[in-house]
Design an enzyme around this catalytic site. Sequence first.
Site, PDB file in Angstrom:
ATOM      1  N   GLY D 209       0.798  -1.178   0.009  1.00 16.94           N
ATOM      2  CA  GLY D 209      -0.081   0.143  -0.014  1.00 16.94           C
ATOM      3  C   GLY D 209       0.963   1.266  -0.203  1.00 16.94           C
ATOM      4  N   LEU D 235      -4.419  -5.283  -4.856  1.00 20.90           N
ATOM      5  CA  LEU D 235      -3.200  -4.160  -4.748  1.00 20.90           C
ATOM      6  C   LEU D 235      -2.045  -4.891  -4.293  1.00 20.90           C
ATOM      7  CD1 LEU D 235      -2.475  -1.421  -5.143  1.00 20.90           C
ATOM      8  CD2 LEU D 235      -3.313  -0.956  -2.853  1.00 20.90           C
ATOM      9  N   ASP D 236      -1.054  -4.794  -5.285  1.00 25.91           N
ATOM     10  CA  ASP D 236       0.440  -5.121  -4.650  1.00 25.91           C
ATOM     11  C   ASP D 236       0.678  -6.649  -4.158  1.00 25.91           C
ATOM     12  OD1 ASP D 236       1.177  -2.652  -4.793  1.00 25.91           O
ATOM     13  OD2 ASP D 236       0.941  -2.138  -2.536  1.00 25.91           O
ATOM     14  N   GLU D 237      -0.529  -7.456  -4.824  1.00 22.32           N
ATOM     15  CA  GLU D 237      -0.610  -9.040  -4.615  1.00 22.32           C
ATOM     16  C   GLU D 237      -0.207  -9.688  -5.784  1.00 22.32           C
ATOM     17  OE1 GLU D 237      -0.664 -10.339  -1.508  1.00 22.32           O
ATOM     18  OE2 GLU D 237      -1.950  -9.112  -0.434  1.00 22.32           O
TER      19      GLU D 237
END
Lengths: 291, 291, 291, 291
Positions: D209, D235-237
Amino acid sequence: MPAPHLRPDHACLIVHGKDQPGIVAAVSALITRNRGNIVAFDQYSDDPTGGAYFQRVVFHRPDLAAALPEIRADLESTLASGFDLQWSLTDQSTPKRMAILASKQDHCLLDLLWRHRRGDLPVSIPMVVSNHTTAAEDVRSFGVPFFHVPSTPGPDKSASEARILDLLAGNVDFVVLARYMQILSPEFLERVGVPVINIHHSFLPAFIGAEPYRKAKERGVKLIGATSHYVTSDLDEGPIIEQDTVRVTHADSAAELARRGADVERQVLSRAVLWHAEDRVIRHGNHTIVF
Amino acid sequence: MPAPHLRPDHACLIVHGKDQPGIVAAVSALITRNRGNIVAFDQYSDDPTGGAYFQRVVFHRPDLAAALPEIRADLESTLASGFDLQWSLTDQSTPKRMAILASKQDHCLLDLLWRHRRGDLPVSIPMVVSNHTTAAEDVRSFGVPFFHVPSTPGPDKSASEARILDLLAGNVDFVVLARYMQILSPEFLERVGVPVINIHHSFLPAFIGAEPYRKAKERGVKLIGATSHYVTSDLDEGPIIEQDTVRVTHADSAAELARRGADVERQVLSRAVLWHAEDRVIRHGNHTIVF
Amino acid sequence: MPAPHLRPDHACLIVHGKDQPGIVAAVSALITRNRGNIVAFDQYSDDPTGGAYFQRVVFHRPDLAAALPEIRADLESTLASGFDLQWSLTDQSTPKRMAILASKQDHCLLDLLWRHRRGDLPVSIPMVVSNHTTAAEDVRSFGVPFFHVPSTPGPDKSASEARILDLLAGNVDFVVLARYMQILSPEFLERVGVPVINIHHSFLPAFIGAEPYRKAKERGVKLIGATSHYVTSDLDEGPIIEQDTVRVTHADSAAELARRGADVERQVLSRAVLWHAEDRVIRHGNHTIVF
Amino acid sequence: MPAPHLRPDHACLIVHGKDQPGIVAAVSALITRNRGNIVAFDQYSDDPTGGAYFQRVVFHRPDLAAALPEIRADLESTLASGFDLQWSLTDQSTPKRMAILASKQDHCLLDLLWRHRRGDLPVSIPMVVSNHTTAAEDVRSFGVPFFHVPSTPGPDKSASEARILDLLAGNVDFVVLARYMQILSPEFLERVGVPVINIHHSFLPAFIGAEPYRKAKERGVKLIGATSHYVTSDLDEGPIIEQDTVRVTHADSAAELARRGADVERQVLSRAVLWHAEDRVIRHGNHTIVF
């Protein structure tokens, strides 16, 4: 290492000489009585039983500029006369003036220009000098003057070196060789009168001299490196400021080593320039102390 | 790199020679017709337009031991006769026999013994030979035989080398010099008949020869390193298997460099030993291909 | 970081508290008037305009032991009363007493014992406590007492923790959890009364809790790491002393990650222990300052 | 990894699917009968007893362009029909078309443009799209079109996303988010139809994040990192392509972490882009295989 921005009313004091009891106390008392507050303090003795002593102190002092003459007089009587130490004091609100000498390879040159524009290097860049014209437009797009000084053909470089010395004289505080492919003569180094920092594309002392990536490929090493050092009249033998390495494999050609080494070169050079500009590097014989 | 445990019914095939079209197809067809299933495949050509070709294939084959003679005959006719390639085939359920030669410094020696006991090295260790007795008890506590062969005083090492050759003869598949401080003679290297792996306590080719940490301190480098290589009759010039470096500063004494370097040495040596034991390393002139 | 040997007549002074002008001058004057000579000096302020101040000074003082009460009285009146700073003074000729708690995994345990035997850690090791007996013989071969304290089955660990506290009480200056697989209760941490250092097998804050290598494999990371930190009642959330990472690939199984991570764990833990033993680490809230 | 230049008459074949005996033999026979010569071969099975199989082969084939339809037909019947495997074949003389999305921070953007100009990235760059105008002049000085698409205020990004989709449609083979500070909607990701690569300024999964450098400072980590991954709606995964870390200390402010992290970000992103452009990266669930 703290942020590299220029700091108003901050001074950096470098002290070195023969180690003796009481230096720290004398220096800190001096700063206190001159109304300075110490914000960073580094100290090193190469032999606690009587070797060389090195110290770097950053202190904050309101109205520093006005107080500098007085502080300098105090340093001279306290440290130079009292302890027989050498000292230098710089005002950290004044950027050092850095000239860059370059040739055709532009990765180190452009990296320095771009870091400077980002505010990551506390220097001004009054000029770039190159023996090729290829980078002229790029350099000027950063608002930096570009001078083309062609290399004199033949072994006698004195004409082109004289031209470069004319450009530098009085205008710069240090010179960076950003993959500058000419060997500077001992006369040049003597006359230039400011420190000269080079980036060599190997992990020195391995692969001194020309074509280190080709030599690295021939030797079959598993890491390649880069070294930034002060230039002396002994080629690639000057005091090392910073080095780093990166892993390679049998599958990397010499051209690929050069491509990957370019990343290490620009990082190593940018760290050496930053540390020099922040007065973190003290030369001592063929060594450096990096605080 | 997958786990190093010994794997029943797995074979490792190394192929090298002049690059030619169709090698991959020939090798994979051979494995398929011998009822093998490829589990790892690495390939490298140093020049796609006709240089040298290197290949490592690991395949699973039920009842491998029984099938080996047949597979070897097929390899001989297909690769050696058909393509003029060199090949070797090893049964990955059989550990290589590793002798360790050591002197007073025990960090590399003990590290190999520990890793072996943990099951991290697919080797057996039939013996440790040392020119000192200091490590005898430690070595034997790992259940490994220890032999003391004092160095013959004077330049003629032939008596002690002959004693070592007697111990090794027929009993080992490779020899590791774990900070063994004697220089082996060309005659020894010729007669030993198995690969010899050394760990040198510098980032070669920097600081060849004795006392590299002292030399590193004198040169003022900012990184120190270690290099594992096959031993040839040219001191510290053999094919490099693995290298690594670690950051040091002006404040580190030569003794501190040695202390920190010891960690790099044992890691670099253990990787070189693991890769050699897994048949991942191919020698080619003075280079290695590490798959 | 200089060599870790115990140094007679050397003292280490740690000072921290609210930043104020004149601290360096006061401390160095104090050392000078107590006939000490400063050999290392580190200082850090987290906010030069009035934050927290941290200082570590090592000084040499002939006949240190005899002078300690006087120096301590001077520190108390000068720093505690005069500046409202906290201080601690240790005699660097006295090794810190380190207990090690371990479980079945022995790589961190044996690495510490072996570094200690080499003289690389300035500590004494009065005991190893384990909830398994597997390492007993190894530990005792280093001349170190081994105590087996089985874990109490069920969630209530109070019986086994009480037994451990009995063993530690008065005998140790700090405790190292060398892959100790039991979670210590807040009551234990409160009663133990000395710092407790853990090694966690991930790059915190990634992969908090159990089985970090399995989680790393599931997430598909390209680096794995290890973290050494002071233990607090928040699991894996204490102040970090040291971390490092190592490159892995898609081909590494979770078991292979554990094997390669073991090397990083023992290096990270040994550095954290060395720095703690040399009084280089100052805790400040959930952070550490490492000089 | 070999040099990244575009190579005439070289094809890259990616094969993946369920592992079965004989795949290597079938693929290499196919290449041989289509008059190709294998120059690079990588293979990986996540479980040799019947998991997923991944293969990357680069082969040279004279007059490749003319032969492509025939080779593709052979692949379809041999691999898709015969083995139920997925395959893709790319002509390595054709650069992939890369769009870059950026915001105010320009270090990743300029680094990609420089590397491209140096010939270090085998891509073409048909456009840079930014929600700010700051980089317009820089981008155009590289001869690359620049489009300004302001972010729609408020949570509904559909207007600006639609504008970006219009620009990209049919013109690009992949998209790079070079520190693009807008979160793309799941609808955008679905409609864009090409891979999207992001650079996140932390060592994921740590500090997911916003503001990872601030969070890293708060946690007191001793290393910071960067992660390049394929973008998914989590997100960011998304699947991680490449990561790296760099050492920091207690003395580094959050701003200094950002400055030093910028170097890691641009290196990590450039490696991820290079490997993607060379078809070295295969996605498999939330993982990548990087050959």
